[in-house]
Design a protein around this motif. Structure first.
Motif, PDB file in Angstrom:
ATOM      1  N   UNK A 150      56.169  53.207  37.073  1.00 38.85           N
ATOM      2  CA  UNK A 150      55.578  51.890  37.302  1.00 38.85           C
ATOM      3  C   UNK A 150      56.113  50.917  36.258  1.00 38.85           C
ATOM      4  N   UNK A 151      56.841  49.885  36.723  1.00 34.12           N
ATOM      5  CA  UNK A 151      57.327  48.864  35.804  1.00 34.12           C
ATOM      6  C   UNK A 151      56.207  47.929  35.392  1.00 34.12           C
ATOM      7  N   UNK A 187      40.561  63.409  49.549  1.00 31.54           N
ATOM      8  CA  UNK A 187      39.709  64.469  50.056  1.00 31.54           C
ATOM      9  C   UNK A 187      40.421  65.825  49.978  1.00 31.54           C
ATOM     10  N   UNK A 188      39.697  66.843  49.504  1.00 26.60           N
ATOM     11  CA  UNK A 188      40.172  68.225  49.449  1.00 26.60           C
ATOM     12  C   UNK A 188      41.416  68.387  48.593  1.00 26.60           C
ATOM     13  N   UNK A 189      41.690  67.430  47.691  1.00 23.54           N
ATOM     14  CA  UNK A 189      42.861  67.534  46.833  1.00 23.54           C
ATOM     15  C   UNK A 189      42.439  67.570  45.368  1.00 23.54           C
ATOM     16  N   UNK A 190      42.960  68.548  44.639  1.00 20.09           N
ATOM     17  CA  UNK A 190      42.838  68.567  43.191  1.00 20.09           C
ATOM     18  C   UNK A 190      44.086  67.889  42.639  1.00 20.09           C
ATOM     19  N   UNK A 191      43.920  66.962  41.686  1.00 16.56           N
ATOM     20  CA  UNK A 191      45.036  66.159  41.196  1.00 16.56           C
ATOM     21  C   UNK A 191      45.246  66.374  39.704  1.00 16.56           C
ATOM     22  N   UNK A 192      46.526  66.412  39.313  1.00 17.05           N
ATOM     23  CA  UNK A 192      46.891  66.558  37.903  1.00 17.05           C
ATOM     24  C   UNK A 192      47.870  65.448  37.540  1.00 17.05           C
ATOM     25  N   UNK A 193      47.596  64.754  36.430  1.00 20.48           N
ATOM     26  CA  UNK A 193      48.436  63.651  35.964  1.00 20.48           C
ATOM     27  C   UNK A 193      48.884  63.953  34.540  1.00 20.48           C
ATOM     28  N   UNK A 194      50.206  63.855  34.300  1.00 18.83           N
ATOM     29  CA  UNK A 194      50.737  64.032  32.952  1.00 18.83           C
ATOM     30  C   UNK A 194      51.631  62.839  32.637  1.00 18.83           C
ATOM     31  N   UNK A 195      51.283  62.101  31.591  1.00 15.58           N
ATOM     32  CA  UNK A 195      52.024  60.895  31.227  1.00 15.58           C
ATOM     33  C   UNK A 195      53.263  61.252  30.425  1.00 15.58           C
ATOM     34  N   UNK A 196      54.417  60.792  30.914  1.00 20.68           N
ATOM     35  CA  UNK A 196      55.688  61.063  30.246  1.00 20.68           C
ATOM     36  C   UNK A 196      56.101  59.936  29.316  1.00 20.68           C
ATOM     37  N   UNK A 197      55.840  58.687  29.712  1.00 18.82           N
ATOM     38  CA  UNK A 197      56.233  57.537  28.887  1.00 18.82           C
ATOM     39  C   UNK A 197      55.356  56.347  29.245  1.00 18.82           C
ATOM     40  N   UNK A 198      55.221  55.388  28.299  1.00 15.53           N
ATOM     41  CA  UNK A 198      54.449  54.174  28.542  1.00 15.53           C
ATOM     42  C   UNK A 198      52.956  54.385  28.412  1.00 15.53           C
ATOM     43  N   UNK A 253      53.087  47.085  28.343  1.00 14.16           N
ATOM     44  CA  UNK A 253      54.230  46.164  28.309  1.00 14.16           C
ATOM     45  C   UNK A 253      55.523  46.846  28.727  1.00 14.16           C
ATOM     46  N   UNK A 254      55.613  48.148  28.515  1.00 20.31           N
ATOM     47  CA  UNK A 254      56.791  48.908  28.908  1.00 20.31           C
ATOM     48  C   UNK A 254      56.502  49.703  30.187  1.00 20.31           C
ATOM     49  N   UNK A 255      57.570  50.092  30.878  1.00 20.04           N
ATOM     50  CA  UNK A 255      57.410  50.893  32.096  1.00 20.04           C
ATOM     51  C   UNK A 255      56.703  52.201  31.777  1.00 20.04           C
ATOM     52  N   UNK A 256      55.880  52.630  32.707  1.00 15.78           N
ATOM     53  CA  UNK A 256      55.133  53.880  32.538  1.00 15.78           C
ATOM     54  C   UNK A 256      55.645  54.909  33.547  1.00 15.78           C
ATOM     55  N   UNK A 257      55.832  56.118  33.090  1.00 20.70           N
ATOM     56  CA  UNK A 257      56.296  57.212  33.948  1.00 20.70           C
ATOM     57  C   UNK A 257      55.327  58.380  33.795  1.00 20.70           C
TER      58      UNK A 257
END
Length: 227
Positions: free
Chosen positions: A155-156, A168-179, A213-217
């Motif tokens: 995301x810029x 629905x019916x989804x387990x979600x995992x988020x790992x921030x790499x940058x930003x 302020x910086x792009x997030x990945x």
């Protein structure tokens, strides 16, 4: 001279004779160790019930209550120690949100993997998304009733944010790499920076409210239970 035997004041012990039905049950119990599965079919069904329960996030107590059985009985079913009736298995399947046939699926035993070289993920863009919102699908793995999809999201600073929505019916995992990101989780806002992670249960609302302020990945992985 022969000694005279004196009768004992205690009653003479006699072997206890059990009713035929009870004697048969005791004999079967002695022949079948409690720690071993009753049969290969009972073990297969038990493994499926346990796997589906864990994937759905339901506790043993909740599933047992929905199925109208005790928690100890559910534990014995999952370990293959008993052959549950069709009616009981049907109630368990309803509690898990799957069809009855799902409990009798034989694992394929195949070794499945998905290899995606760097930069070769499938780019996916929904209508209305701006150029600074880039998503790459890094593969899809289907193993039994579980479907896993990893995504690489960038995301810029000018990318449009998206509100919280329920998966629905989804387990979600988020790992921030940058930003940096400000994420909406239900009625809370959590800020993420490089190295931070989130693990979200099924039906939890998730969205991105703000970008630094910086792009997030970040790496976004969904785990879906197929029915």
């Amino acid at each position: 001279m022969r000694q005279r035997q004196v009768a004992s004041p205690l009653p003479t012990p006699r072997p206890l004779k059990l009713p035929a039905s009870l004697a048969l049950a005791v004999a079967r119990r002695r022949q079948l160790p409690l720690s071993e599965p009753r049969s290969a079919s009972a073990e297969l069904v038990g493994q499926q019930v346990r796997a589906l329960r864990l994937c759905s996030g339901a506790s043993a107590g909740k599933l047992a209550a929905n199925a109208g059985i005790s928690r100890s009985m559910l534990s014995r079913i999952e370990r293959g120690l008993v052959c549950a009736s069709v009616e009981t298995l049907e109630r368990i399947a309803v509690g898990l949100g799957v069809g009855l046939a799902r409990l009798f699926v034989q694992p394929s035993g195949r070794s499945t993997f998905c290899h995606v070289p760097a930069g070769m993920g499938t780019h996916v863009q929904h209508t209305g998304e701006v150029a600074e919102h880039c998503r790459q699908m890094l593969g899809q793995l289907r193993s039994g009733n579980l479907c896993i999809e990893p995504w690489l999201v960038r995301l810029g600073p000018e990318a449009e944010t998206f509100g919280a929505s329920s998966q629905q019916a989804k387990v979600q995992f988020v790992y921030t790499l940058a930003g940096r990101l400000a994420c909406r989780i239900g009625d809370q806002v959590v800020e993420l920076s490089a190295g931070d992670s989130l693990l979200l249960g099924a039906s939890i609302e998730f969205g991105v409210e703000a970008i630094g302020a910086q792009a997030a990945t970040y790496l976004f992985v969904t785990f879906t239970l197929r029915t």
